[in-house]
Design a protein around this motif. Structure first.
Motif, short mmCIF file in Angstrom:
data_model
loop_
_atom_site.label_atom_id
_atom_site.label_comp_id
_atom_site.label_asym_id
_atom_site.label_seq_id
_atom_site.Cartn_x
_atom_site.Cartn_y
_atom_site.Cartn_z
N GLU A 1 42.31 58.00 44.19
CA GLU A 1 42.24 59.41 44.57
C GLU A 1 40.79 59.87 44.70
O GLU A 1 40.51 60.92 45.27
CB GLU A 1 42.96 60.27 43.51
N ARG A 2 39.85 59.10 44.17
CA ARG A 2 38.45 59.53 44.12
C ARG A 2 37.69 59.18 45.40
O ARG A 2 36.71 59.84 45.73
CB ARG A 2 37.75 58.89 42.91
N VAL B 1 28.85 53.28 43.26
CA VAL B 1 29.21 54.69 43.44
C VAL B 1 30.33 55.03 42.46
O VAL B 1 31.01 54.13 41.94
CB VAL B 1 29.65 54.97 44.90
N PRO B 2 30.52 56.32 42.15
CA PRO B 2 31.44 56.71 41.06
C PRO B 2 32.87 56.22 41.23
O PRO B 2 33.56 55.99 40.22
CB PRO B 2 31.38 58.24 41.09
N TRP B 3 33.36 56.08 42.44
CA TRP B 3 34.77 55.72 42.59
C TRP B 3 35.04 54.22 42.49
O TRP B 3 36.17 53.76 42.59
CB TRP B 3 35.35 56.26 43.90
N GLU B 4 34.02 53.44 42.26
CA GLU B 4 34.23 52.00 42.13
C GLU B 4 34.70 51.63 40.73
O GLU B 4 34.34 52.27 39.74
CB GLU B 4 32.94 51.24 42.47
N GLY C 1 30.26 52.52 50.11
CA GLY C 1 30.27 51.84 48.82
C GLY C 1 29.22 50.76 48.67
O GLY C 1 28.44 50.46 49.59
N SER C 2 29.21 50.13 47.49
CA SER C 2 28.20 49.12 47.20
C SER C 2 28.37 47.87 48.04
O SER C 2 27.44 47.07 48.16
CB SER C 2 28.24 48.75 45.71
N VAL D 1 34.24 49.85 50.24
CA VAL D 1 34.29 48.53 49.63
C VAL D 1 33.17 48.40 48.59
O VAL D 1 32.13 49.04 48.71
CB VAL D 1 34.14 47.41 50.68
N ASP D 2 33.43 47.59 47.56
CA ASP D 2 32.34 47.26 46.65
C ASP D 2 31.87 45.84 46.94
O ASP D 2 32.48 45.11 47.73
CB ASP D 2 32.73 47.48 45.19
N LYS D 3 30.78 45.44 46.29
CA LYS D 3 30.21 44.13 46.62
C LYS D 3 30.99 42.97 46.03
O LYS D 3 30.63 41.81 46.25
CB LYS D 3 28.74 44.08 46.18
#
Length: 352
Positions: free
Chosen positions: A5-6, A125-128, A117-118, A12-14
């Motif tokens: 939800e965030r 970032v906060p939602w990761e 994203g990262s 995507v993250d790394k």
């Protein structure tokens, strides 16, 4: 896939986790969702977070926008529909088909309105989340190669590919290493090897001398090596290529503190025409233009009163070489498209 939800849309993250907003999925047509999915995966396939980590900038939003430009021009060229917030190179007056590193200087500071994203810019970032499966670097590389091979096969079958994806696949499957980096690395390594020889000197007393009253112990010194550059000036050599290679060598030697009377340049074809200690490339006279025999240049360099510990030969390779290693480091900068292979004891760098 991580439902969140965030996250505003998708990101995507790394570690190759894709975060998806359920509300974004509900309001977005399926074909546009497919485009966003391809966009986010492209950040990972193109190793954007790894490449971003090698940049000096700390403005990861501008980096993200530049990366979006690198991806979206190819998706648009392939007819993939994207949502209205897409970013393309034309938004910043730039042509399609460049890498994000080339777009970055042309992107002004812009208010943050989307973050991939990262997995794109490398900053968490906060939602990761830290939960879920991580794709290891080895797995990631395998996925990249498999995708590149599929893209190539697709191009052979259909005869058409967006230029950016074709370039990415070609570079991944057949990487082209910059000869300047290879030449610089070889020269640095050879200089470090030659500098490793230690000698005793009474000009720098040993720190242990104070423990032995009445005895002067010599200290150790690590002298800078002498370097000889043998330049092939035969008729088959292109002056532009020789000057480019010579400038690279000069820059590396200056960087490690070797210049002036520690560098000797020999212009040689079938005979040695000039021998000079130089301080800059402009001082060098490239005399010659006849046959080619770099053995003469190497022999002359090693017979000088101040014998070099490193010999760098810039040649097209069409030359006889000494029968055996002359007991010093020899680096050959081979100019041209298909130079012949030198002996195994020569460190060869191919200058395309």
């Amino acid at each position: 896939m991580v439902s969140s939800e965030r996250v505003p849309t998708m990101g995507v993250d790394k570690h190759w986790r894709c975060y998806v907003s359920p509300a974004f999925v509900e309001r977005t047509p399926v074909d546009e969702l497919a485009g966003v999915w391809m966009h986010e995966v492209a950040h990972l396939l193109r190793d954007h977070h790894g490449r971003a980590g090698r940049l000096a900038t700390t403005d990861h939003h501008r980096t993200n926008l530049a990366q979006d430009c690198e991806i979206n021009d190819d998706l648009v060229a392939d007819g993939i529909p994207l949502p209205g917030f897409r970013v393309v190179p034309g938004d910043f007056g730039q042509p399609d088909g460049k890498l994000f590193e080339e777009y970055l200087p042309h992107i002004p500071p812009t208010p943050m309105n989307h973050d991939c994203g990262s997995g794109a810019h490398g900053h968490a970032v906060p939602w990761e989340s830290q939960d879920g499966h991580n794709v290891s670097p080895v797995e990631a590389e395998a996925i990249r190669r498999q995708t590149a091979e599929a893209i190539r096969a697709h191009g052979r079958a259909r005869g058409k590919l967006p230029a950016g994806w074709k370039r990415w696949a070609d570079q991944l499957l057949e990487p082209v290493v910059d000869w300047r980096a290879v030449l610089a690395g070889a020269v640095r390594e050879a200089v470090a090897w030659a500098s490793g020889a230690l000698d005793y000197t009474y000009r720098r007393p040993s720190r242990r001398a104070t423990a032995m009253a009445g005895v002067v112990l010599p200290g150790l010194r690590r002298p800078l090596p002498r370097v000889a550059i043998v330049i092939d000036t035969s008729g088959s050599m292109g002056e532009a290529e020789v000057n480019a290679a010579l400038s690279e060598v000069e820059g590396v030697l200056a960087e490690v503190g070797i210049r002036g009377n520690r560098v000797t340049v020999l212009a040689c074809d079938a005979d040695v025409h000039t021998v000079a200690r130089v301080t800059k490339t402009a001082d060098i006279e490239l005399a010659g233009g006849g046959g080619t025999d770099m053995r003469v240049g190497i022999r002359t360099a090693l017979s000088m009163p101040d014998r070099p510990q490193v010999v760098i030969v810039l040649t097209d390779g069409y030359t006889p070489w000494p029968d055996e290693n002359p007991a010093c480091r020899v680096i050959a900068g081979l100019v041209g498209k298909t130079p012949p292979q030198p002996p195994a004891w020569v460190e060869a760098v191919y200058i395309r």
